[in-house]
Design a protein around this motif. Structure first.
Motif, PDB file in Angstrom:
ATOM      1  N   ALA A 123       0.826  -1.206   0.000  1.00 21.68           N
ATOM      2  CA  ALA A 123       0.000   0.000   0.000  1.00 21.68           C
ATOM      3  C   ALA A 123       0.865   1.264   0.000  1.00 21.68           C
ATOM      4  O   ALA A 123       1.957   1.278   0.555  1.00 21.68           O
ATOM      5  CB  ALA A 123      -0.913   0.006   1.226  1.00 21.68           C
ATOM      6  N   ARG A 124       0.375   2.313  -0.632  1.00 20.84           N
ATOM      7  CA  ARG A 124       1.043   3.611  -0.761  1.00 20.84           C
ATOM      8  C   ARG A 124       2.263   3.544  -1.686  1.00 20.84           C
ATOM      9  O   ARG A 124       3.216   4.307  -1.526  1.00 20.84           O
ATOM     10  CB  ARG A 124       1.456   4.181   0.609  1.00 20.84           C
ATOM     11  CG  ARG A 124       0.379   4.159   1.674  1.00 20.84           C
ATOM     12  CD  ARG A 124      -0.940   4.751   1.205  1.00 20.84           C
ATOM     13  NE  ARG A 124      -0.818   6.145   0.762  1.00 20.84           N
ATOM     14  CZ  ARG A 124      -1.757   6.805   0.071  1.00 20.84           C
ATOM     15  NH1 ARG A 124      -2.873   6.189  -0.284  1.00 20.84           N
ATOM     16  NH2 ARG A 124      -1.585   8.057  -0.266  1.00 20.84           N
ATOM     17  N   SER A 125       2.205   2.637  -2.654  1.00 22.59           N
ATOM     18  CA  SER A 125       3.310   2.492  -3.606  1.00 22.59           C
ATOM     19  C   SER A 125       2.952   3.002  -4.997  1.00 22.59           C
ATOM     20  O   SER A 125       3.647   2.702  -5.967  1.00 22.59           O
ATOM     21  CB  SER A 125       3.739   1.024  -3.696  1.00 22.59           C
ATOM     22  OG  SER A 125       4.320   0.585  -2.495  1.00 22.59           O
ATOM     23  N   GLY A 126       1.868   3.743  -5.122  1.00 24.88           N
ATOM     24  CA  GLY A 126       1.461   4.240  -6.434  1.00 24.88           C
ATOM     25  C   GLY A 126       0.543   3.292  -7.171  1.00 24.88           C
ATOM     26  O   GLY A 126       0.396   3.383  -8.396  1.00 24.88           O
ATOM     27  N   GLU A 127      -0.095   2.392  -6.427  1.00 23.50           N
ATOM     28  CA  GLU A 127      -0.942   1.376  -7.050  1.00 23.50           C
ATOM     29  C   GLU A 127      -2.107   1.972  -7.834  1.00 23.50           C
ATOM     30  O   GLU A 127      -2.401   1.535  -8.947  1.00 23.50           O
ATOM     31  CB  GLU A 127      -1.492   0.437  -5.976  1.00 23.50           C
ATOM     32  CG  GLU A 127      -0.420  -0.309  -5.199  1.00 23.50           C
ATOM     33  CD  GLU A 127      -0.964  -0.846  -3.894  1.00 23.50           C
ATOM     34  OE1 GLU A 127      -0.923  -2.060  -3.703  1.00 23.50           O
ATOM     35  OE2 GLU A 127      -1.443  -0.030  -3.087  1.00 23.50           O
ATOM     36  N   THR A 128      -2.782   2.949  -7.247  1.00 23.79           N
ATOM     37  CA  THR A 128      -3.964   3.502  -7.896  1.00 23.79           C
ATOM     38  C   THR A 128      -3.617   4.215  -9.199  1.00 23.79           C
ATOM     39  O   THR A 128      -4.337   4.094 -10.197  1.00 23.79           O
ATOM     40  CB  THR A 128      -4.698   4.477  -6.955  1.00 23.79           C
ATOM     41  OG1 THR A 128      -4.996   3.806  -5.723  1.00 23.79           O
ATOM     42  CG2 THR A 128      -5.997   4.966  -7.578  1.00 23.79           C
ATOM     43  N   ASN A 171      10.461   3.026  -3.247  1.00 20.92           N
ATOM     44  CA  ASN A 171      11.409   3.370  -2.191  1.00 20.92           C
ATOM     45  C   ASN A 171      10.686   3.298  -0.841  1.00 20.92           C
ATOM     46  O   ASN A 171       9.687   3.987  -0.628  1.00 20.92           O
ATOM     47  CB  ASN A 171      11.926   4.791  -2.429  1.00 20.92           C
ATOM     48  CG  ASN A 171      12.998   5.206  -1.446  1.00 20.92           C
ATOM     49  OD1 ASN A 171      12.995   4.807  -0.292  1.00 20.92           O
ATOM     50  ND2 ASN A 171      13.910   6.041  -1.911  1.00 20.92           N
ATOM     51  N   PRO A 172      11.158   2.460   0.100  1.00 21.48           N
ATOM     52  CA  PRO A 172      10.465   2.323   1.381  1.00 21.48           C
ATOM     53  C   PRO A 172      10.351   3.624   2.169  1.00 21.48           C
ATOM     54  O   PRO A 172       9.394   3.808   2.929  1.00 21.48           O
ATOM     55  CB  PRO A 172      11.301   1.276   2.134  1.00 21.48           C
ATOM     56  CG  PRO A 172      12.631   1.281   1.448  1.00 21.48           C
ATOM     57  CD  PRO A 172      12.343   1.589   0.017  1.00 21.48           C
ATOM     58  N   LEU A 173      11.298   4.532   1.985  1.00 17.04           N
ATOM     59  CA  LEU A 173      11.196   5.818   2.671  1.00 17.04           C
ATOM     60  C   LEU A 173       9.992   6.609   2.170  1.00 17.04           C
ATOM     61  O   LEU A 173       9.300   7.280   2.939  1.00 17.04           O
ATOM     62  CB  LEU A 173      12.477   6.634   2.471  1.00 17.04           C
ATOM     63  CG  LEU A 173      13.596   6.404   3.500  1.00 17.04           C
ATOM     64  CD1 LEU A 173      14.121   4.978   3.399  1.00 17.04           C
ATOM     65  CD2 LEU A 173      14.730   7.414   3.307  1.00 17.04           C
ATOM     66  N   ALA A 174       9.747   6.510   0.875  1.00 15.50           N
ATOM     67  CA  ALA A 174       8.607   7.209   0.286  1.00 15.50           C
ATOM     68  C   ALA A 174       7.294   6.583   0.758  1.00 15.50           C
ATOM     69  O   ALA A 174       6.311   7.294   1.000  1.00 15.50           O
ATOM     70  CB  ALA A 174       8.692   7.176  -1.230  1.00 15.50           C
ATOM     71  N   ILE A 175       7.269   5.264   0.881  1.00 16.34           N
ATOM     72  CA  ILE A 175       6.059   4.589   1.364  1.00 16.34           C
ATOM     73  C   ILE A 175       5.772   5.011   2.805  1.00 16.34           C
ATOM     74  O   ILE A 175       4.633   5.328   3.168  1.00 16.34           O
ATOM     75  CB  ILE A 175       6.209   3.058   1.285  1.00 16.34           C
ATOM     76  CG1 ILE A 175       6.492   2.601  -0.141  1.00 16.34           C
ATOM     77  CG2 ILE A 175       4.932   2.383   1.798  1.00 16.34           C
ATOM     78  CD1 ILE A 175       6.768   1.109  -0.256  1.00 16.34           C
ATOM     79  N   PHE A 176       6.805   5.010   3.629  1.00 14.57           N
ATOM     80  CA  PHE A 176       6.637   5.391   5.034  1.00 14.57           C
ATOM     81  C   PHE A 176       6.160   6.833   5.151  1.00 14.57           C
ATOM     82  O   PHE A 176       5.252   7.141   5.935  1.00 14.57           O
ATOM     83  CB  PHE A 176       7.950   5.203   5.792  1.00 14.57           C
ATOM     84  CG  PHE A 176       7.871   5.586   7.249  1.00 14.57           C
ATOM     85  CD1 PHE A 176       7.045   4.888   8.121  1.00 14.57           C
ATOM     86  CD2 PHE A 176       8.609   6.653   7.735  1.00 14.57           C
ATOM     87  CE1 PHE A 176       6.972   5.234   9.464  1.00 14.57           C
ATOM     88  CE2 PHE A 176       8.533   7.016   9.075  1.00 14.57           C
ATOM     89  CZ  PHE A 176       7.718   6.303   9.946  1.00 14.57           C
ATOM     90  N   ALA A 177       6.745   7.724   4.369  1.00 13.19           N
ATOM     91  CA  ALA A 177       6.338   9.134   4.401  1.00 13.19           C
ATOM     92  C   ALA A 177       4.888   9.293   3.978  1.00 13.19           C
ATOM     93  O   ALA A 177       4.139  10.093   4.549  1.00 13.19           O
ATOM     94  CB  ALA A 177       7.248   9.963   3.497  1.00 13.19           C
ATOM     95  N   SER A 178       4.460   8.508   2.988  1.00 13.44           N
ATOM     96  CA  SER A 178       3.081   8.567   2.518  1.00 13.44           C
ATOM     97  C   SER A 178       2.116   8.095   3.600  1.00 13.44           C
ATOM     98  O   SER A 178       1.061   8.689   3.815  1.00 13.44           O
ATOM     99  CB  SER A 178       2.918   7.722   1.257  1.00 13.44           C
ATOM    100  OG  SER A 178       1.605   7.800   0.757  1.00 13.44           O
TER     101      SER A 178
END
Length: 258
Positions: free
Chosen positions: A14-19, A99-106
């Protein structure tokens, strides 16, 4: 002889740009998105998703009662989002990595409201991570207890993306999609055995603005490369360094380095 619809999974986190990716793929004439494209799923989308979640095959009969509402045309395929659960059987498709940092920030900013303090709304994410982990590795849920947000996220990321890496499926990075959408979407079409259609790269034009999509995503928003480094404005240097340390092995397998 009954014809069948091929089922491809877009597996990730989730929060990886899936949509945004589902939005693009939805404009291919040979693709139907199963669910989680719009803000709310329709009843027939929820019904098919629940069925396919436990479906062992890589195809489903065209005349299946759960397929009928989609109004499929000849030779179309389903793309099923697999972001917060783990399919127990072999499946075809690809892995979407970010990038896991981007996922966490999201995740950190997902429930943010004006005036809220940092991590004030994290309990909502903790509940999500526990709920998601129950569908991936139930025994690991207890590992989230008593941990700080960065640690909780790392536990989930390592379980989810680490297990996915064992599938040996093609990997597509969100960063490639954001920076080189046409090239990346063309590659995905190749994985799905389909020819590329230019409509995929300008899919946002097919949705009136604003158009609420799943996960607070505006489907009318074009793909934007600015999102790639936005996490640097959200996370402190200390948070970035700690998170990298906790997820380095798994993230490195997907080509991410500090």
């Amino acid at each position: 002889m009954t014809s069948a619809v091929r089922i491809f999974h877009m597996a990730g986190m989730a929060r990886s740009g899936e949509t945004i990716l589902l939005r693009s793929l939805s404009q291919h004439p040979k693709i139907k998105i199963v669910h989680n494209l719009f803000e709310k799923d329709r009843p027939h989308e929820t019904a098919l998703f629940r069925f396919l979640k436990a479906h062992e095959g890589t195809s489903i009969a065209t005349d299946h009662r759960l397929v009928a509402p989609y109004g499929l045309e000849d030779d179309q395929s389903f793309v099923l989002k697999q972001g917060v659960w783990e399919h127990p059987f072999d499946f075809k498709g690809f892995i979407l990595a970010r990038n896991p940092l981007a996922i966490f920030a999201s995740l950190l900013t997902y429930d943010e409201v004006m005036g809220s303090s940092r991590y004030q709304n994290w309990p909502l994410n903790e509940a999500r991570l526990k709920r998601w982990l129950k569908d991936i590795e139930p025994t690991a849920v207890a590992e989230l207890e008593g941990r700080r947000p960065v640690e909780q996220f790392a536990v989930f990321y390592n379980r989810r993306m680490g297990r996915l890496s064992e599938r040996e499926l093609p990997v597509v990075s969100y960063e490639d999609l954001a920076v080189a959408p046409e090239e990346t979407l063309s590659r995905i079409c190749g994985v799905l055995g389909l020819g590329y259609d230019p409509a995929l790269a300008i899919a946002h034009r097919a949705f009136p603005a604003p158009c609420p999509g799943h996960g607070k995503t505006d489907l009318s928003r074009p793909i934007n490369s600015k999102s790639v480094g936005r996490y640097k404005d959200v996370l402190t240097v200390e948070e970035q360094e700690e998170l990298w340390h906790l997820v380095a092995d798994v993230a490195g397998g997907y080509g991410y380095r500090n």
